[in-house]
Design a protein around this motif. Sequence first.
Motif, mmCIF file in Angstrom:
data_model
loop_
_atom_site.group_PDB
_atom_site.id
_atom_site.type_symbol
_atom_site.label_atom_id
_atom_site.label_comp_id
_atom_site.label_asym_id
_atom_site.label_seq_id
_atom_site.Cartn_x
_atom_site.Cartn_y
_atom_site.Cartn_z
ATOM 1 N N VAL A 153 -1.944 -16.128 -9.572
ATOM 2 C CA VAL A 153 -1.080 -17.289 -9.341
ATOM 3 C C VAL A 153 -1.707 -18.486 -10.031
ATOM 4 C CG1 VAL A 153 0.125 -18.709 -7.649
ATOM 5 C CG2 VAL A 153 -0.446 -16.333 -7.094
ATOM 6 N N SER A 154 -0.918 -19.167 -10.847
ATOM 7 C CA SER A 154 -1.374 -20.337 -11.599
ATOM 8 C C SER A 154 -0.489 -21.531 -11.273
ATOM 9 C CB SER A 154 -1.298 -20.046 -13.107
ATOM 10 O OG SER A 154 -1.343 -21.244 -13.862
ATOM 11 N N PRO A 155 -1.053 -22.729 -11.208
ATOM 12 C CA PRO A 155 -0.189 -23.912 -11.129
ATOM 13 C C PRO A 155 0.679 -24.010 -12.384
ATOM 14 C CG PRO A 155 -2.496 -24.476 -10.698
ATOM 15 C CD PRO A 155 -2.477 -23.079 -11.251
ATOM 16 N N VAL A 156 1.822 -24.680 -12.258
ATOM 17 C CA VAL A 156 2.648 -24.932 -13.437
ATOM 18 C C VAL A 156 3.169 -26.368 -13.407
ATOM 19 C CG1 VAL A 156 4.714 -23.946 -12.324
ATOM 20 C CG2 VAL A 156 4.641 -24.205 -14.805
ATOM 21 N N SER A 157 3.027 -27.021 -14.545
ATOM 22 C CA SER A 157 3.553 -28.369 -14.751
ATOM 23 C C SER A 157 4.212 -28.386 -16.118
ATOM 24 C CB SER A 157 2.428 -29.400 -14.654
ATOM 25 O OG SER A 157 2.922 -30.704 -14.869
ATOM 26 N N GLY A 158 3.466 -28.802 -17.146
ATOM 27 C CA GLY A 158 3.986 -28.708 -18.501
ATOM 28 C C GLY A 158 3.969 -27.289 -19.033
ATOM 29 N N GLY A 159 3.160 -26.430 -18.407
ATOM 30 C CA GLY A 159 3.177 -25.013 -18.749
ATOM 31 C C GLY A 159 2.014 -24.528 -19.589
ATOM 32 N N GLY A 160 1.062 -25.405 -19.925
ATOM 33 C CA GLY A 160 -0.072 -24.964 -20.735
ATOM 34 C C GLY A 160 -0.934 -23.938 -20.023
ATOM 35 N N LEU A 161 -1.295 -24.229 -18.786
ATOM 36 C CA LEU A 161 -2.152 -23.316 -18.027
ATOM 37 C C LEU A 161 -1.420 -22.026 -17.695
ATOM 38 C CD1 LEU A 161 -4.802 -22.726 -16.576
ATOM 39 C CD2 LEU A 161 -3.925 -23.972 -14.590
ATOM 40 N N ARG A 190 -6.490 -28.405 2.689
ATOM 41 C CA ARG A 190 -7.427 -28.573 3.808
ATOM 42 C C ARG A 190 -8.085 -27.241 4.177
ATOM 43 N NH1 ARG A 190 -7.120 -32.771 8.667
ATOM 44 N NH2 ARG A 190 -8.970 -32.080 9.795
ATOM 45 N N MET A 191 -7.325 -26.156 4.135
ATOM 46 C CA MET A 191 -7.886 -24.844 4.445
ATOM 47 C C MET A 191 -9.009 -24.491 3.465
ATOM 48 S SD MET A 191 -6.000 -21.113 4.598
ATOM 49 C CE MET A 191 -4.971 -21.563 5.999
ATOM 50 N N ILE A 192 -8.803 -24.755 2.176
ATOM 51 C CA ILE A 192 -9.833 -24.456 1.172
ATOM 52 C C ILE A 192 -11.072 -25.308 1.419
ATOM 53 C CG2 ILE A 192 -10.396 -24.589 -1.283
ATOM 54 C CD1 ILE A 192 -7.422 -23.930 -1.841
ATOM 55 N N TRP A 193 -10.866 -26.599 1.693
ATOM 56 C CA TRP A 193 -12.008 -27.477 1.970
ATOM 57 C C TRP A 193 -12.791 -26.976 3.191
ATOM 58 C CZ3 TRP A 193 -12.502 -33.226 0.779
ATOM 59 C CH2 TRP A 193 -11.916 -33.539 -0.438
ATOM 60 N N GLU A 194 -12.061 -26.653 4.265
ATOM 61 C CA GLU A 194 -12.716 -26.313 5.530
ATOM 62 C C GLU A 194 -13.372 -24.938 5.500
ATOM 63 O OE1 GLU A 194 -9.649 -26.761 8.468
ATOM 64 O OE2 GLU A 194 -10.187 -28.863 8.871
ATOM 65 N N ARG A 195 -12.710 -23.956 4.939
ATOM 66 C CA ARG A 195 -13.186 -22.575 5.034
ATOM 67 C C ARG A 195 -14.050 -22.155 3.857
ATOM 68 N NH1 ARG A 195 -8.170 -19.139 7.727
ATOM 69 N NH2 ARG A 195 -7.445 -20.789 9.130
ATOM 70 N N MET A 196 -13.764 -22.674 2.672
ATOM 71 C CA MET A 196 -14.508 -22.266 1.478
ATOM 72 C C MET A 196 -15.503 -23.327 1.006
ATOM 73 S SD MET A 196 -11.535 -20.339 -0.717
ATOM 74 C CE MET A 196 -12.743 -19.559 -1.791
ATOM 75 N N SER A 245 -4.375 -27.977 -7.421
ATOM 76 C CA SER A 245 -5.041 -26.673 -7.357
ATOM 77 C C SER A 245 -4.649 -25.896 -6.114
ATOM 78 C CB SER A 245 -6.563 -26.861 -7.331
ATOM 79 O OG SER A 245 -7.023 -27.477 -8.484
ATOM 80 N N SER A 246 -4.654 -26.567 -4.979
ATOM 81 C CA SER A 246 -4.401 -25.869 -3.714
ATOM 82 C C SER A 246 -2.987 -25.298 -3.656
ATOM 83 C CB SER A 246 -4.627 -26.800 -2.523
ATOM 84 O OG SER A 246 -3.650 -27.832 -2.475
ATOM 85 N N ILE A 247 -2.138 -25.732 -4.550
ATOM 86 C CA ILE A 247 -0.758 -25.244 -4.570
ATOM 87 C C ILE A 247 -0.700 -23.735 -4.763
ATOM 88 C CG2 ILE A 247 -0.427 -25.620 -7.056
ATOM 89 C CD1 ILE A 247 2.441 -26.552 -6.344
ATOM 90 N N THR A 248 -1.701 -23.152 -5.430
ATOM 91 C CA THR A 248 -1.664 -21.697 -5.633
ATOM 92 C C THR A 248 -1.848 -20.956 -4.310
ATOM 93 O OG1 THR A 248 -4.017 -21.678 -6.258
ATOM 94 C CG2 THR A 248 -2.398 -21.802 -8.036
ATOM 95 N N GLY A 285 -5.584 -13.054 -7.576
ATOM 96 C CA GLY A 285 -6.454 -14.097 -8.103
ATOM 97 C C GLY A 285 -5.724 -15.432 -8.118
ATOM 98 N N LEU A 286 -6.398 -16.479 -7.658
ATOM 99 C CA LEU A 286 -5.825 -17.830 -7.662
ATOM 100 C C LEU A 286 -6.589 -18.696 -8.660
ATOM 101 C CD1 LEU A 286 -5.477 -18.548 -3.828
ATOM 102 C CD2 LEU A 286 -3.847 -17.416 -5.358
ATOM 103 N N ILE A 287 -5.876 -19.398 -9.505
ATOM 104 C CA ILE A 287 -6.516 -20.332 -10.425
ATOM 105 C C ILE A 287 -6.536 -21.704 -9.770
ATOM 106 C CG2 ILE A 287 -6.365 -21.467 -12.665
ATOM 107 C CD1 ILE A 287 -5.383 -18.917 -13.853
ATOM 108 N N LEU A 288 -7.738 -22.164 -9.430
ATOM 109 C CA LEU A 288 -7.946 -23.484 -8.828
ATOM 110 C C LEU A 288 -8.371 -24.419 -9.956
ATOM 111 C CD1 LEU A 288 -9.871 -22.423 -5.595
ATOM 112 C CD2 LEU A 288 -7.409 -22.716 -5.915
ATOM 113 N N SER A 289 -7.424 -25.223 -10.416
ATOM 114 C CA SER A 289 -7.531 -25.831 -11.749
ATOM 115 C C SER A 289 -8.185 -27.205 -11.781
ATOM 116 C CB SER A 289 -6.133 -25.932 -12.367
ATOM 117 O OG SER A 289 -5.270 -26.642 -11.496
ATOM 118 N N GLY A 290 -8.620 -27.736 -10.642
ATOM 119 C CA GLY A 290 -9.259 -29.047 -10.685
ATOM 120 C C GLY A 290 -9.671 -29.522 -9.313
#
Length: 240
Positions: free
Chosen positions: A101-109, A191-197, A205-208, A225-230
């Motif tokens: 799973v990748s974030p999508v905006s302009g679509g480069g990533l 928040r889950m990523i911050w707290e647990r990982m 990034s957390s959107i994935t 696999g999750l891409i955490l992009s920033g």
Amino acid sequence: TSSSGNHGAALSMAVTNRGGKTKVVMPDNTSGIKVDNVERNGGEIIWCEPEQNSRDSVLDALLDETGAVLVHPYNDERIVAGQGTAAKELLEDHPDLEMIVSPVSGGGLLGGTLCSAKEMNPGIKVYGAEPAEADDAYRSLRSGKIESNDTINTICDGLRAQIGTVTFPIIKEKVDGILTVSEEEIIDAMRMIWERMKIIVEPSSSITLAAVLKNKDTFAGRKVGLILSGGNMDLDHLPW
């Protein structure tokens, strides 16, 4: 270039290290930490209004005035190829992944992720995660042509761009789906990523993770696999 922050900082670092100069067109509501990152890496910021037409017009005027070389933040084959290395390295470390799973905006990533992941494993499924408040990629995929964003009122400041003419054909051909999520779901996942990982990620990034949590039936029992992009988050203005 133009950027909401991460691309501008990275390009500024690369160009500064080669003895050059970078001008970055940025929305005037960009978070302070992303402004600091661009300036710390030697980039000069040119402000625009926080909407696509202003970003494009300021960038075009700057290019006409300076004759500089444009390195677009996503609508550029070099950027697509470079961003595709994230999925390449992920699959080199974890070749048994069944989904990414990748974030999508302009679509480069997402475009780069699709190219590298599908080349390395043609059977892998790749999804894009997009804010419901800026869902042009989701609607473009459904209609088969590039659609404009109706709103960009999302906490994901890195996911407000318009899908690109270079990236959309790649996504249209290869993606297995675009999953949209709400602002509340994005913040809860962050928040889950911050707290647990104990990993500092920004909403873009957390959107994935938010997309997986919202669509559990799609991902249940699969190796994902999750891409955490920033992780450029302003710690003085957290969303909780």
